[in-house]
Write an enzyme that holds these catalytic residues in place. Structure first.
Site, PDB file in Angstrom:
ATOM      1  N   ALA A  75     -12.245  -7.612   4.669  1.00  0.00           N
ATOM      2  CA  ALA A  75     -12.162  -6.676   5.786  1.00  0.00           C
ATOM      3  C   ALA A  75     -13.533  -6.033   6.007  1.00  0.00           C
ATOM      4  CB  ALA A  75     -11.080  -5.637   5.518  1.00  0.00           C
TER       5      ALA A  75
ATOM      6  N   GLY B 159     -35.572  10.303   4.895  1.00  0.00           N
ATOM      7  CA  GLY B 159     -35.784  11.494   4.076  1.00  0.00           C
ATOM      8  C   GLY B 159     -37.030  12.248   4.473  1.00  0.00           C
TER       9      GLY B 159
ATOM     10  N   TYR C  25       3.353   1.985   2.014  1.00  0.00           N
ATOM     11  CA  TYR C  25       3.875   2.366   3.328  1.00  0.00           C
ATOM     12  C   TYR C  25       5.392   2.139   3.399  1.00  0.00           C
ATOM     13  CZ  TYR C  25      -0.901   2.996   5.054  1.00  0.00           C
ATOM     14  OH  TYR C  25      -2.182   3.454   5.252  1.00  0.00           O
TER      15      TYR C  25
ATOM     16  N   GLU D 219       0.806  -1.230   0.000  1.00  0.00           N
ATOM     17  CA  GLU D 219       0.000   0.000   0.000  1.00  0.00           C
ATOM     18  C   GLU D 219       0.841   1.283   0.000  1.00  0.00           C
ATOM     19  OE1 GLU D 219      -1.619  -2.699   0.588  1.00  0.00           O
ATOM     20  OE2 GLU D 219      -3.633  -2.193  -0.072  1.00  0.00           O
TER      21      GLU D 219
ATOM     22  N   LYS E 240     -22.685   0.395  -9.534  1.00  0.00           N
ATOM     23  CA  LYS E 240     -23.353   0.281  -8.234  1.00  0.00           C
ATOM     24  C   LYS E 240     -24.184  -1.001  -8.167  1.00  0.00           C
ATOM     25  CE  LYS E 240     -23.210   4.892  -6.555  1.00  0.00           C
ATOM     26  NZ  LYS E 240     -23.867   6.011  -5.910  1.00  0.00           N
TER      27      LYS E 240
ATOM     28  N   ARG F 210       2.505  -8.600   4.446  1.00  0.00           N
ATOM     29  CA  ARG F 210       1.577  -8.106   3.404  1.00  0.00           C
ATOM     30  C   ARG F 210       2.412  -7.541   2.271  1.00  0.00           C
ATOM     31  NH1 ARG F 210      -3.532  -4.801   4.371  1.00  0.00           N
ATOM     32  NH2 ARG F 210      -4.392  -4.629   2.286  1.00  0.00           N
TER      33      ARG F 210
ATOM     34  N   HIS G 200      -1.491   3.877  -1.826  1.00  0.00           N
ATOM     35  CA  HIS G 200      -2.582   4.812  -1.543  1.00  0.00           C
ATOM     36  C   HIS G 200      -2.588   5.987  -2.507  1.00  0.00           C
ATOM     37  CE1 HIS G 200      -4.167   2.616   1.688  1.00  0.00           C
ATOM     38  NE2 HIS G 200      -3.251   2.908   2.584  1.00  0.00           N
TER      39      HIS G 200
ATOM     40  N   CYS H 146     -21.567  -6.218   2.326  1.00  0.00           N
ATOM     41  CA  CYS H 146     -20.781  -4.992   2.189  1.00  0.00           C
ATOM     42  C   CYS H 146     -20.900  -4.559   0.738  1.00  0.00           C
ATOM     43  CB  CYS H 146     -19.322  -5.251   2.537  1.00  0.00           C
ATOM     44  SG  CYS H 146     -18.252  -3.908   1.992  1.00  0.00           S
TER      45      CYS H 146
ATOM     46  N   CYS I 202     -17.171   3.656   6.598  1.00  0.00           N
ATOM     47  CA  CYS I 202     -15.905   3.103   7.118  1.00  0.00           C
ATOM     48  C   CYS I 202     -14.752   4.019   6.743  1.00  0.00           C
ATOM     49  CB  CYS I 202     -15.717   1.655   6.667  1.00  0.00           C
ATOM     50  SG  CYS I 202     -15.924   1.362   4.917  1.00  0.00           S
TER      51      CYS I 202
ATOM     52  N   GLN J 237     -18.706   4.615   2.657  1.00  0.00           N
ATOM     53  CA  GLN J 237     -19.323   5.798   3.248  1.00  0.00           C
ATOM     54  C   GLN J 237     -19.208   5.891   4.763  1.00  0.00           C
ATOM     55  OE1 GLN J 237     -22.880   5.724   0.274  1.00  0.00           O
ATOM     56  NE2 GLN J 237     -23.224   7.389   1.682  1.00  0.00           N
TER      57      GLN J 237
HETATM   58  P1  NAP Z   1     -27.791  16.701  -3.433  1.00  0.00           P
HETATM   59  O1  NAP Z   1     -26.528  16.014  -3.186  1.00  0.00           O
HETATM   60  O2  NAP Z   1     -28.366  17.570  -2.398  1.00  0.00           O
HETATM   61  O3  NAP Z   1     -27.582  17.549  -4.769  1.00  0.00           O
HETATM   62  C1  NAP Z   1     -28.588  18.299  -5.329  1.00  0.00           C
HETATM   63  C2  NAP Z   1     -28.054  19.093  -6.509  1.00  0.00           C
HETATM   64  O4  NAP Z   1     -29.094  19.897  -6.992  1.00  0.00           O
HETATM   65  C3  NAP Z   1     -26.919  20.000  -6.146  1.00  0.00           C
HETATM   66  O5  NAP Z   1     -25.952  19.915  -7.179  1.00  0.00           O
HETATM   67  C4  NAP Z   1     -27.534  21.376  -6.109  1.00  0.00           C
HETATM   68  O6  NAP Z   1     -26.530  22.227  -6.599  1.00  0.00           O
HETATM   69  C5  NAP Z   1     -28.732  21.253  -7.016  1.00  0.00           C
HETATM   70  N1  NAP Z   1     -29.904  22.022  -6.593  1.00  0.00           N
HETATM   71  C6  NAP Z   1     -30.439  22.096  -5.354  1.00  0.00           C
HETATM   72  N2  NAP Z   1     -31.530  22.885  -5.362  1.00  0.00           N
HETATM   73  C7  NAP Z   1     -31.690  23.302  -6.628  1.00  0.00           C
HETATM   74  C8  NAP Z   1     -32.632  24.150  -7.269  1.00  0.00           C
HETATM   75  N3  NAP Z   1     -33.629  24.714  -6.599  1.00  0.00           N
HETATM   76  N4  NAP Z   1     -32.478  24.371  -8.585  1.00  0.00           N
HETATM   77  C9  NAP Z   1     -31.474  23.823  -9.267  1.00  0.00           C
HETATM   78  N5  NAP Z   1     -30.554  23.018  -8.720  1.00  0.00           N
HETATM   79  C10 NAP Z   1     -30.664  22.760  -7.413  1.00  0.00           C
HETATM   80  O7  NAP Z   1     -28.915  15.682  -3.809  1.00  0.00           O
HETATM   81  P2  NAP Z   1     -28.910  14.410  -4.747  1.00  0.00           P
HETATM   82  O8  NAP Z   1     -27.886  14.451  -5.800  1.00  0.00           O
HETATM   83  O9  NAP Z   1     -30.325  14.300  -5.179  1.00  0.00           O
HETATM   84  O10 NAP Z   1     -28.545  13.255  -3.778  1.00  0.00           O
HETATM   85  C11 NAP Z   1     -29.406  12.950  -2.667  1.00  0.00           C
HETATM   86  C12 NAP Z   1     -28.625  12.271  -1.582  1.00  0.00           C
HETATM   87  O11 NAP Z   1     -28.216  11.000  -1.989  1.00  0.00           O
HETATM   88  C13 NAP Z   1     -27.366  13.040  -1.227  1.00  0.00           C
HETATM   89  O12 NAP Z   1     -27.185  13.060   0.157  1.00  0.00           O
HETATM   90  C14 NAP Z   1     -26.277  12.258  -1.809  1.00  0.00           C
HETATM   91  O13 NAP Z   1     -25.094  12.339  -1.026  1.00  0.00           O
HETATM   92  C15 NAP Z   1     -26.861  10.871  -1.775  1.00  0.00           C
HETATM   93  N6  NAP Z   1     -26.235  10.141  -2.842  1.00  0.00           N
HETATM   94  C16 NAP Z   1     -24.991   9.681  -2.609  1.00  0.00           C
HETATM   95  C17 NAP Z   1     -24.341   9.045  -3.602  1.00  0.00           C
HETATM   96  C18 NAP Z   1     -22.979   8.499  -3.356  1.00  0.00           C
HETATM   97  O14 NAP Z   1     -22.334   8.045  -4.271  1.00  0.00           O
HETATM   98  N7  NAP Z   1     -22.491   8.504  -2.149  1.00  0.00           N
HETATM   99  C19 NAP Z   1     -24.920   8.866  -4.835  1.00  0.00           C
HETATM  100  C20 NAP Z   1     -26.198   9.341  -5.036  1.00  0.00           C
HETATM  101  C21 NAP Z   1     -26.835  10.001  -4.031  1.00  0.00           C
HETATM  102  P3  NAP Z   1     -26.657  23.810  -6.690  1.00  0.00           P
HETATM  103  O15 NAP Z   1     -27.495  24.222  -5.527  1.00  0.00           O
HETATM  104  O16 NAP Z   1     -25.242  24.302  -6.642  1.00  0.00           O
HETATM  105  O17 NAP Z   1     -27.263  24.044  -8.017  1.00  0.00           O
HETATM  106 FE1  SF4 Z   2     -18.898  -1.932   3.246  1.00  0.00          FE
HETATM  107 FE2  SF4 Z   2     -17.903   0.228   4.514  1.00  0.00          FE
HETATM  108 FE3  SF4 Z   2     -20.006   0.488   2.890  1.00  0.00          FE
HETATM  109 FE4  SF4 Z   2     -20.239  -0.826   5.210  1.00  0.00          FE
HETATM  110  S1  SF4 Z   2     -19.769   1.351   4.933  1.00  0.00           S
HETATM  111  S2  SF4 Z   2     -21.082  -1.420   3.236  1.00  0.00           S
HETATM  112  S3  SF4 Z   2     -18.252  -1.784   5.364  1.00  0.00           S
HETATM  113  S4  SF4 Z   2     -17.928  -0.168   2.344  1.00  0.00           S
END
Ligand code: NAP
Ligand code: SF4
Length: 672
Positions: A311, A649, A167, A165, A422, A215, A253, A335, A342, A340
């Site tokens: 892990a 939500g 290290y 990794e 995904k 490792r 890394h 997993c 971990c 997110q």
């Molecule tokens: P979000 O992360 O809150 O993003 C919403 C987007 O819409 C932002 O880019 C925002 O940017 C824009 N927006 C907000 N209000 C707006 C308006 N009135 N007019 C135009 N644009 C507007 O929401 P999301 O993408 O729907 O995701 C929802 C949740 O799911 C989030 O918490 C996200 O982290 C989670 N999620 C996570 C992943 C992941 O890979 N970890 C993947 C998908 C979803 P501006 O305000 O700058 O325009």
């Molecule tokens: Fe796997 Fe970490 Fe996501 Fe849990 S948070 S599902 S351990 S990657």
């Protein structure tokens, strides 16, 4: 019948027999740094009770300069031994075995005291290391050996010497970090002297009846990394120096290739373990993106490895092995490799937990006890929050009815699983379905819960989720506008697309719409081509020229904020999404105003002065502008004076994700 004959077969290491071929790989949990050693002990004891053959602790620093960050846990003094002994005793009482990882971070140590082969700064650290002199190298060896001796005194069954990794020990192996001209640099013989000497001296100090895992980095994925011949030469020398087992490390890394994220194909790197195995006489362990007993069995049955390391799957489910053994593999919480709760937590200085299993790392706080007073509970909404609440409550003996107005469970997870890269979300939804069935929850699909129908329940939990936000952009007749849910459910989309909103979902939709053909996550050869993963036998470090597939559409991703797009994506995965979209030619625009959606595309301007009117030519405009809480039912119940709990939500829509939803649902149900 034993469903996993290879995985569940013992492994004889000479002085000790491991009860099965499953290793829980090292993870930094942050628990040791809390100073609450009862909590540390329970974390490992829970996994020992769950039947894993051998566990490796998170990396313990052998000295202050080698700690990953200032204050990182280690085994610096004899005083630390008592704390570690609490862990080993609890693990042994539970029938488990545990080795302590000795992790010297070298130039990855996040502090001005860091040391390395040469004074060459890593691209992922602001601190340039001090070049060690001969005495300095001797001190590092001796500190690592002392840590191994203390680990033995603390009752560990062995140590894992971290040599991959990127290290400390790995840093000596490659020319781009090791520019030395003394006996520790230059020829490969010299560059590998340090790791071999460390293993030799550790073995000498701990005796024969102690497990020493090394490792080894099989593919560095950095320029001027090790060649395959060098990897084999090192492996043989490490075996000769007295290691009991070789564990696999993949990528430094600082590598710009993902190695454990969810979009990495399952078992993407086991071909390298398979290639190393015949070169040595000691067991080799396969690692990275292995997350089911079926896959572990396939790897072992195919002769690719002697043991399998997982892990994060042990964060998702401490009982992984026990459930597999009992023929209940479909109950193993999967997993999904999201990082997110971990790794992203680790980088934020928080305790590691798990999106799927919020109890991970919180075993002493979140205890599942039978309900003192079983109740009739209605849960409304079968998204992640409602599912977690229903399963947890039913598991405690409550009578739970789960109402879901659509024809299937999963809520937003049913959209996530459609995104290329995904695919693991499919298994998560399947697992929820299994657990709903097994926990005895009465599931009522296709049923809206009317306020009056909820009167008969002792407790009502509202997990009614979110509605997509309408950003209210002026729209001309004839313009084609779609919401993200319609797109991910397969609505036809034109060849030029503008995406309004660049949060997690905007990024997901961009990946979905630019994907041509099969997801590379399901096609390891294609994935390797896209990311430039080659063969270390052909190119040092295993890097080749990335060859991204042609995108299916021309996509522009937009946001109003004048900042880098994707800034709020996960710390350990955001760069992967950004790199992926860049490789697919997705244009990213920030600081925009949405003026109008027209049949010819999206009209925008820039900045507060609404300058530079621009047309983003698009056949389809997709709205990914976040969500608002769906509280229709909550308002109706409030009007009737009925009390309820509200989670997920429906409680807070902003930046909601499955991690928070599942955590909130679980905690609520544990308290009812
Ligand atoms: P979000 O992360 O809150 O993003 C919403 C987007 O819409 C932002 O880019 C925002 O940017 C824009 N927006 C907000 N209000 C707006 C308006 N009135 N007019 C135009 N644009 C507007 O929401 P999301 O993408 O729907 O995701 C929802 C949740 O799911 C989030 O918490 C996200 O982290 C989670 N999620 C996570 C992943 C992941 O890979 N970890 C993947 C998908 C979803 P501006 O305000 O700058 O325009
Ligand atoms: Fe796997 Fe970490 Fe996501 Fe849990 S948070 S599902 S351990 S990657």
């Amino acid at each position: 019948m034993n469903p996993y004959p290879q995985m569940l077969s013992p492994l004889d290491l000479g002085h000790v027999v491991l009860k099965n071929r499953v290793l829980m790989g090292s993870m930094h949990t942050g628990l040791e740094e809390t100073g609450d050693w009862d909590r540390v002990a329970e974390f490992y004891a829970a996994r020992a009770r769950g039947g894993v053959g051998l566990m490796v602790t998170g990396g313990m620093a052998p000295n202050r300069e080698g700690g990953v960050f200032p204050g990182a846990a280690g085994l610096f003094s004899d005083g630390d031994i008592a704390n570690h002994r609490r862990v080993t005793e609890r693990v042994h009482d539970a029938g488990g075995r545990i080795a302590m990882q000795i992790l010297h971070a070298g130039r990855y140590a996040y502090g001005p005291e860091c040391v390395s082969a040469s004074a060459i700064k890593s691209p992922i650290s602001p601190f340039a290391p001090r070049e060690l002199d001969e005495d300095g190298i001797e001190k590092q060896i001796s500190d690592i050996v002392t840590a191994a001796v203390r680990a033995r005194e603390a009752g560990y069954d062995g140590v894992e010497v971290m040599g991959s990794e990127g290290y400390f020990l790995n840093q000596f192996l490659v020319r781009h970090v090791n520019r030395r001209t003394d006996r520790w640099g230059g020829s490969y013989e010299n560059r590998m002297r340090l790791p071999v000497e460390v293993v030799r001296r550790v073995r000498e100090a701990v005796g024969r009846d102690f497990i020493v895992i090394y490792r080894i980095s099989l593919i560095d994925l950095v320029p001027e990394g090790s060649t395959w011949d060098e990897v084999v030469q090192l492996a043989k020398a490490i075996e000769g120096a007295g290691a009991s087992i070789l564990n696999t490390g993949i990528g430094w890394h600082e590598a710009r290739v993902p190695t454990i994220a969810t979009s990495v194909p399952r078992a993407a790197f086991t071909w390298l373990t398979a290639r190393l195995r015949p070169e040595v006489g000691i067991p080799v362990i396969a690692s990275n993106r292995i997350n089911t007993p079926e896959l572990a069995e396939t790897i072992l049955a195919g002769g690719q490895a002697d043991m399998v390391s997982m892990a994060r799957p042990f964060l998702a489910d401490a009982d992984f092995v026990a459930k597999a053994e009992a023929g209940r593999a479909d109950e193993i919480a999967p997993c999904i490799a999201c990082n997110q709760a971990c790794l992203d937590h680790t980088f934020a200085g928080k305790i590691s937990s798990c999106l799927v299993n919020p109890r991970a790392g919180h075993e002493t706080e979140l205890v599942v006890a039978p309900a003192a007073n079983p109740k009739a509970i209605a849960v409304v909404g079968a998204g992640p929050a409602g599912l977690a609440a229903a399963i947890t409550a039913a598991g405690r003996g409550h009578r739970v009815t789960l109402f879901e107005r659509s024809a299937e469970i999963g809520g937003q997870l049913t959209l996530a699983r459609e995104v290329p890269g995904k695919e693991e979300f499919r298994g998560l939804v399947r697992w929820f379905a299994t657990m709903i069935e097994r926990s005895g929850v009465e599931l009522r699909l296709g049923q809206e819960a009317a306020p009056d129908a909820l009167a008969e329940y002792d407790e009502v939990i509202l997990a009614t989720g979110v509605n997509a936000r309408d950003p209210g952009i002026a729209t001309d007749p004839g313009a084609k506008v779609l919401g993200y849910a319609e797109v991910l459910r397969g609505a036809p989309v034109g060849s030029r697309v503008a995406i309004v909103g660049a949060g997690g979902i905007g990024f997901d939709v961009a990946e979905y719409l630019t994907q041509a053909g099969e997801s590379a996550t399901l096609n390891p050869a294609e994935w390797m081509r896209e990311w430039g993963v080659g063969d270390p036998a052909a190119s040092p470090g295993g890097l080749s020229e990335p060859a991204p597939a042609a995108p299916a559409r021309a996509v522009t991703l937009l946001q109003r904020k004048a900042e880098k797009l994707g800034r709020k994506l996960g710390k350990t995965t955001g760069w992967i999404h950004r790199a992926q979209l860049a490789a697919r030619g997705v244009k990213m625009l920030g600081g925009v105003n949405y003026e109008r959606i027209a049949p010819e595309g999206l009209h925008i301007s820039f900045g507060v002065a609404r300058e530079k009117p621009t047309l983003i030519e698009a056949d389809t405009v997709v709205l990914c502008a976040g969500q608002t809480s769906n509280r229709t039912l909550a308002e109706a119940l409030t009007a009737k004076g009925r009390s309820y709990h509200i989670i997920g939500g429906a409680d807070v829509a902003g930046e909601l994700d499955a991690k928070r939803a599942i955590d909130q649902g679980t905690r609520l149900a544990l308290g009812l």
